[in-house]
Design a protein around this motif. Sequence first.
Motif, mmCIF file in Angstrom:
data_model
loop_
_atom_site.group_PDB
_atom_site.id
_atom_site.type_symbol
_atom_site.label_atom_id
_atom_site.label_comp_id
_atom_site.label_asym_id
_atom_site.label_seq_id
_atom_site.Cartn_x
_atom_site.Cartn_y
_atom_site.Cartn_z
ATOM 1 N N ILE A 139 -4.507 -8.763 6.370
ATOM 2 C CA ILE A 139 -4.899 -7.696 5.443
ATOM 3 C C ILE A 139 -3.960 -6.522 5.637
ATOM 4 C CG2 ILE A 139 -7.327 -8.387 5.516
ATOM 5 C CD1 ILE A 139 -7.830 -5.900 7.293
ATOM 6 N N ASP A 140 -4.016 -5.571 4.710
ATOM 7 C CA ASP A 140 -3.355 -4.288 4.915
ATOM 8 C C ASP A 140 -4.386 -3.188 4.693
ATOM 9 O OD1 ASP A 140 -3.568 -3.781 2.120
ATOM 10 O OD2 ASP A 140 -1.656 -4.786 1.770
ATOM 11 N N LEU A 141 -3.946 -1.948 4.798
ATOM 12 C CA LEU A 141 -4.885 -0.827 4.734
ATOM 13 C C LEU A 141 -5.164 -0.347 3.319
ATOM 14 C CD1 LEU A 141 -3.757 1.370 7.769
ATOM 15 C CD2 LEU A 141 -5.948 0.207 7.479
ATOM 16 N N ARG A 142 -4.588 -0.993 2.317
ATOM 17 C CA ARG A 142 -4.726 -0.486 0.953
ATOM 18 C C ARG A 142 -6.201 -0.433 0.517
ATOM 19 N NH1 ARG A 142 -1.312 -3.584 -1.085
ATOM 20 N NH2 ARG A 142 0.489 -2.240 -0.871
ATOM 21 N N ILE A 143 -6.899 -1.543 0.624
ATOM 22 C CA ILE A 143 -8.300 -1.568 0.181
ATOM 23 C C ILE A 143 -9.230 -0.853 1.165
ATOM 24 C CG2 ILE A 143 -10.284 -3.051 -0.274
ATOM 25 C CD1 ILE A 143 -8.383 -5.025 -1.605
ATOM 26 N N PRO A 144 -9.237 -1.216 2.461
ATOM 27 C CA PRO A 144 -10.164 -0.527 3.367
ATOM 28 C C PRO A 144 -9.893 0.961 3.497
ATOM 29 C CG PRO A 144 -8.688 -1.976 4.589
ATOM 30 C CD PRO A 144 -8.501 -2.297 3.144
ATOM 31 N N GLY A 145 -8.606 1.348 3.501
ATOM 32 C CA GLY A 145 -8.283 2.766 3.607
ATOM 33 C C GLY A 145 -8.776 3.554 2.405
ATOM 34 N N THR A 146 -8.517 3.011 1.202
ATOM 35 C CA THR A 146 -8.986 3.688 -0.011
ATOM 36 C C THR A 146 -10.503 3.708 -0.069
ATOM 37 O OG1 THR A 146 -7.033 2.769 -1.114
ATOM 38 C CG2 THR A 146 -8.692 3.775 -2.512
ATOM 39 N N TYR A 147 -11.126 2.626 0.344
ATOM 40 C CA TYR A 147 -12.587 2.536 0.372
ATOM 41 C C TYR A 147 -13.170 3.650 1.249
ATOM 42 C CZ TYR A 147 -17.150 0.130 0.915
ATOM 43 O OH TYR A 147 -18.478 -0.207 0.912
ATOM 44 N N LEU A 148 -12.709 3.740 2.482
ATOM 45 C CA LEU A 148 -13.280 4.700 3.418
ATOM 46 C C LEU A 148 -12.993 6.143 3.014
ATOM 47 C CD1 LEU A 148 -12.446 2.856 6.774
ATOM 48 C CD2 LEU A 148 -14.625 2.908 5.553
ATOM 49 N N ILE B 102 -5.389 -8.670 -7.463
ATOM 50 C CA ILE B 102 -4.097 -9.097 -6.918
ATOM 51 C C ILE B 102 -3.027 -8.030 -7.110
ATOM 52 C CG2 ILE B 102 -4.589 -11.550 -7.240
ATOM 53 C CD1 ILE B 102 -2.918 -11.455 -9.797
ATOM 54 N N THR B 103 -3.273 -7.061 -7.991
ATOM 55 C CA THR B 103 -2.284 -6.011 -8.237
ATOM 56 C C THR B 103 -2.472 -4.873 -7.240
ATOM 57 O OG1 THR B 103 -3.730 -4.874 -9.824
ATOM 58 C CG2 THR B 103 -2.234 -6.565 -10.688
ATOM 59 N N LYS B 104 -1.377 -4.227 -6.862
ATOM 60 C CA LYS B 104 -1.443 -3.159 -5.868
ATOM 61 C C LYS B 104 -2.236 -1.963 -6.388
ATOM 62 C CE LYS B 104 2.774 -4.379 -3.355
ATOM 63 N NZ LYS B 104 4.101 -3.920 -2.889
ATOM 64 N N VAL C 156 -7.647 1.069 -7.069
ATOM 65 C CA VAL C 156 -8.792 1.367 -7.945
ATOM 66 C C VAL C 156 -10.047 0.706 -7.400
ATOM 67 C CG1 VAL C 156 -9.751 1.015 -10.257
ATOM 68 C CG2 VAL C 156 -7.345 1.666 -9.978
ATOM 69 N N TYR C 157 -9.911 -0.534 -6.975
ATOM 70 C CA TYR C 157 -11.027 -1.286 -6.415
ATOM 71 C C TYR C 157 -11.619 -0.573 -5.198
ATOM 72 C CZ TYR C 157 -13.314 -5.328 -4.127
ATOM 73 O OH TYR C 157 -14.199 -6.189 -3.518
ATOM 74 N N GLY C 158 -10.754 -0.122 -4.294
ATOM 75 C CA GLY C 158 -11.219 0.587 -3.110
ATOM 76 C C GLY C 158 -11.961 1.864 -3.463
#
Length: 310
Positions: A197-206, A251-253, A258-260
């Motif tokens: 994984i990378d921090l894109r989703i969890p970082g944006t989420y938090l 799948i898009t960056k 946005v998802y996060g």
Amino acid sequence: MSGLLNVSSNPHIRSHDTTSRIMLLVVLALLPASVFGVYHFGINALVTILVSVTSCVLTEYVYEKLMHRNITVGDFSAAVTGLLLALNLPATVPWWIPVIGGVFAILVVKQLFGGIGQNFMNPALGARCFLLISFAGRMTDFTYDGISGATPLTALKMGEPVNLMDMFLGNKTGSIGEVSVLAVLIGAVILLLAGVIDLRIPGTYLLSFLFFILVFGGHGADPEYLLGQLFGGGLMLGAFFMATDYVTTPITKHGQLVYGCILGILTGIFRVYGNSAAGVSYAIIFGNLLVPLIEKMTLPRAFGKGGKKA
């Protein structure tokens, strides 16, 4: 039909990663939270974990055997689903709860939609939400040391103080895998270092969640309240291990960002304005359902298309 090969034009991108390798890394990353959960809650937690994993693996094997499909239990995806489901359950649940949850996760959420890669929501979270709706009393019975009490998030919601160090280390009640933030973060570091994984989703989420709580939580910048919200309710487990599921995330960056943000806002809404003190599971499920729309909105424009005509 499932055995047919797809033929497409080049270029083809090859990866040395396999599904089984990725799933084994996820299992390895979940071991700290699992071991601590067993240490913290005792033999009941171990039984719940073993029953949940066994139920998921057996359900997948039996279904694929009866349907004359390729047996895929060797990719360990069913084992990961069972482990994640168990870590989202209280240690006090009877053995048949993880059995029902495992069958629902694999059969209803995963296999009936085509198997791995075709499920529209995270199977473990889908099963947990199903169990919460069906057996609300048993799914919210959090007992530690023989004493049933409110979770730290419930205490926060009622305006009571919480011990942040206990929440971080795991000296609290809650689901098996969510109690120790430290153990979850150790597993998250393993996934990050392994490139799973990378921090894109969890970082944006938090970050989006913290921003929402800061603005709408009613406690301003109170560090105890903000950290209590961050450490409680399985937020860390959800952010790093379930919100990052390959199948149910964009799948898009830009779509992942946005998802996060959507997950963070939904979790904040559920926690601040909802009856439940948690909200992570429902937020991720709703986010999963929005993934096709997010991908459609954030799909990169093909080169040479969409420009101004001369």
